[in-house]
Design a protein around this motif. Structure first.
Motif, PDB file in Angstrom:
ATOM      1  N   LEU A 125       0.842  -1.194   0.000  1.00 30.51           N
ATOM      2  CA  LEU A 125       0.000   0.000   0.000  1.00 30.51           C
ATOM      3  C   LEU A 125       0.877   1.244   0.000  1.00 30.51           C
ATOM      4  N   PRO A 126       0.721   2.109  -1.004  1.00 26.90           N
ATOM      5  CA  PRO A 126       1.483   3.350  -0.994  1.00 26.90           C
ATOM      6  C   PRO A 126       0.949   4.319   0.063  1.00 26.90           C
ATOM      7  N   GLU A 127       1.742   5.334   0.373  1.00 25.97           N
ATOM      8  CA  GLU A 127       1.299   6.384   1.286  1.00 25.97           C
ATOM      9  C   GLU A 127       0.009   7.010   0.745  1.00 25.97           C
ATOM     10  N   LYS A 128      -0.877   7.376   1.659  1.00 28.46           N
ATOM     11  CA  LYS A 128      -2.168   8.026   1.374  1.00 28.46           C
ATOM     12  C   LYS A 128      -3.165   7.116   0.662  1.00 28.46           C
ATOM     13  N   THR A 129      -3.047   5.800   0.868  1.00 23.92           N
ATOM     14  CA  THR A 129      -4.042   4.854   0.350  1.00 23.92           C
ATOM     15  C   THR A 129      -5.236   4.867   1.292  1.00 23.92           C
ATOM     16  N   GLU A 130      -6.438   5.018   0.756  1.00 20.69           N
ATOM     17  CA  GLU A 130      -7.641   4.972   1.588  1.00 20.69           C
ATOM     18  C   GLU A 130      -7.990   3.523   1.888  1.00 20.69           C
ATOM     19  N   VAL A 131      -8.200   3.237   3.160  1.00 17.67           N
ATOM     20  CA  VAL A 131      -8.594   1.896   3.602  1.00 17.67           C
ATOM     21  C   VAL A 131      -9.810   2.024   4.511  1.00 17.67           C
ATOM     22  N   LYS A 132     -10.575   0.970   4.620  1.00 14.70           N
ATOM     23  CA  LYS A 132     -11.719   0.919   5.534  1.00 14.70           C
ATOM     24  C   LYS A 132     -11.340   0.065   6.737  1.00 14.70           C
ATOM     25  N   VAL A 133     -11.343   0.669   7.915  1.00 13.61           N
ATOM     26  CA  VAL A 133     -10.994  -0.058   9.135  1.00 13.61           C
ATOM     27  C   VAL A 133     -12.185  -0.902   9.569  1.00 13.61           C
ATOM     28  N   LEU A 134     -11.921  -2.177   9.857  1.00 12.04           N
ATOM     29  CA  LEU A 134     -12.975  -3.106  10.262  1.00 12.04           C
ATOM     30  C   LEU A 134     -12.882  -3.462  11.745  1.00 12.04           C
ATOM     31  N   VAL A 135     -11.679  -3.866  12.190  1.00 12.09           N
ATOM     32  CA  VAL A 135     -11.509  -4.381  13.548  1.00 12.09           C
ATOM     33  C   VAL A 135     -10.113  -4.031  14.047  1.00 12.09           C
ATOM     34  N   ARG A 136      -9.986  -3.866  15.357  1.00  7.61           N
ATOM     35  CA  ARG A 136      -8.668  -3.671  15.977  1.00  7.61           C
ATOM     36  C   ARG A 136      -8.305  -4.918  16.766  1.00  7.61           C
ATOM     37  N   GLN A 137      -7.035  -5.287  16.687  1.00  7.87           N
ATOM     38  CA  GLN A 137      -6.510  -6.395  17.489  1.00  7.87           C
ATOM     39  C   GLN A 137      -5.111  -5.996  17.933  1.00  7.87           C
ATOM     40  N   GLY A 138      -4.989  -5.581  19.182  1.00  8.53           N
ATOM     41  CA  GLY A 138      -3.698  -5.117  19.686  1.00  8.53           C
ATOM     42  C   GLY A 138      -3.223  -3.904  18.903  1.00  8.53           C
ATOM     43  N   ALA A 139      -2.009  -3.981  18.362  1.00  6.63           N
ATOM     44  CA  ALA A 139      -1.428  -2.871  17.600  1.00  6.63           C
ATOM     45  C   ALA A 139      -1.769  -2.931  16.120  1.00  6.63           C
ATOM     46  N   TRP A 140      -2.679  -3.825  15.753  1.00  3.69           N
ATOM     47  CA  TRP A 140      -3.045  -4.025  14.349  1.00  3.69           C
ATOM     48  C   TRP A 140      -4.511  -3.672  14.117  1.00  3.69           C
ATOM     49  N   GLN A 141      -4.807  -3.275  12.870  1.00  3.38           N
ATOM     50  CA  GLN A 141      -6.199  -3.074  12.473  1.00  3.38           C
ATOM     51  C   GLN A 141      -6.459  -3.855  11.199  1.00  3.38           C
ATOM     52  N   GLN A 142      -7.595  -4.539  11.206  1.00  2.00           N
ATOM     53  CA  GLN A 142      -8.009  -5.240   9.994  1.00  2.00           C
ATOM     54  C   GLN A 142      -8.686  -4.208   9.103  1.00  2.00           C
ATOM     55  N   VAL A 143      -8.271  -4.172   7.827  1.00  3.21           N
ATOM     56  CA  VAL A 143      -8.800  -3.174   6.902  1.00  3.21           C
ATOM     57  C   VAL A 143      -9.217  -3.832   5.592  1.00  3.21           C
ATOM     58  N   ARG A 144     -10.028  -3.099   4.851  1.00  3.53           N
ATOM     59  CA  ARG A 144     -10.431  -3.518   3.509  1.00  3.53           C
ATOM     60  C   ARG A 144      -9.912  -2.476   2.532  1.00  3.53           C
ATOM     61  N   VAL A 145      -9.263  -2.950   1.473  1.00  2.00           N
ATOM     62  CA  VAL A 145      -8.771  -2.101   0.391  1.00  2.00           C
ATOM     63  C   VAL A 145      -9.268  -2.734  -0.896  1.00  2.00           C
ATOM     64  N   GLY A 146     -10.216  -2.096  -1.562  1.00  2.00           N
ATOM     65  CA  GLY A 146     -10.788  -2.705  -2.762  1.00  2.00           C
ATOM     66  C   GLY A 146     -11.409  -4.043  -2.416  1.00  2.00           C
ATOM     67  N   ASN A 147     -10.949  -5.100  -3.075  1.00  2.00           N
ATOM     68  CA  ASN A 147     -11.461  -6.452  -2.812  1.00  2.00           C
ATOM     69  C   ASN A 147     -10.635  -7.215  -1.794  1.00  2.00           C
ATOM     70  N   ASN A 148      -9.538  -6.629  -1.312  1.00  2.00           N
ATOM     71  CA  ASN A 148      -8.649  -7.306  -0.364  1.00  2.00           C
ATOM     72  C   ASN A 148      -8.945  -6.898   1.076  1.00  2.00           C
ATOM     73  N   THR A 149      -8.843  -7.859   1.969  1.00  2.00           N
ATOM     74  CA  THR A 149      -8.951  -7.609   3.406  1.00  2.00           C
ATOM     75  C   THR A 149      -7.684  -8.155   4.047  1.00  2.00           C
ATOM     76  N   GLY A 150      -7.134  -7.385   4.976  1.00  2.00           N
ATOM     77  CA  GLY A 150      -5.921  -7.821   5.649  1.00  2.00           C
ATOM     78  C   GLY A 150      -5.636  -6.938   6.848  1.00  2.00           C
ATOM     79  N   TRP A 151      -4.413  -7.022   7.344  1.00  2.00           N
ATOM     80  CA  TRP A 151      -4.025  -6.347   8.579  1.00  2.00           C
ATOM     81  C   TRP A 151      -2.916  -5.340   8.325  1.00  2.00           C
ATOM     82  N   VAL A 152      -3.026  -4.176   8.981  1.00  2.00           N
ATOM     83  CA  VAL A 152      -2.037  -3.102   8.896  1.00  2.00           C
ATOM     84  C   VAL A 152      -1.753  -2.635  10.319  1.00  2.00           C
ATOM     85  N   ARG A 153      -0.505  -2.298  10.594  1.00  2.00           N
ATOM     86  CA  ARG A 153      -0.175  -1.730  11.905  1.00  2.00           C
ATOM     87  C   ARG A 153      -0.907  -0.414  12.095  1.00  2.00           C
ATOM     88  N   MET A 154      -1.467  -0.215  13.303  1.00  2.00           N
ATOM     89  CA  MET A 154      -2.212   1.019  13.615  1.00  2.00           C
ATOM     90  C   MET A 154      -1.383   2.264  13.365  1.00  2.00           C
TER      91      MET A 154
END
Length: 92
Positions: A49-78
């Motif tokens: 993911l490049p800088e300034k990519t818009e993501v949709k935050v779904l869930v937080r788990q510790g220092a991580w957030q599950q996000v959706r980007v287009g058709n992909n769902t995954g985890w990004v550090r908060m």
């Protein structure tokens, strides 16, 4: 009668805020980062993911957030996200 209306109104407000808290919220990446398959630095990279990519935050788990980007769902550090609400719902 007035008390019943106040209680009903309060219950409706509570329901509205509860429903709003589980909706995905858009935020931006604040640096180039990776979307990972799990909330772990060693997990498979799903997408870069490049800088300034818009993501949709779904869930937080510790220092991580599950996000959706287009058709992909995954985890990004908060710390790699900014804007909007930082927490939607926390998983235990």
């Amino acid at each position: 009668m007035r008390r019943a209306r106040v209680l009903i109104f309060g219950a409706l407000l509570l329901a509205m805020f509860s429903a709003a808290s589980v909706q995905a919220q858009a935020v931006l990446t604040n640096r180039a980062t990776e979307l990972r398959a799990a909330a772990d630095d060693t997990a498979k990279v799903v997408q870069s993911l490049p800088e300034k990519t818009e993501v949709k935050v779904l869930v937080r788990q510790g220092a991580w957030q599950q996000v959706r980007v287009g058709n992909n769902t995954g985890w990004v550090r908060m710390m790699h996200l900014r804007g909007g609400s930082s927490i939607v719902a926390e998983q235990q």
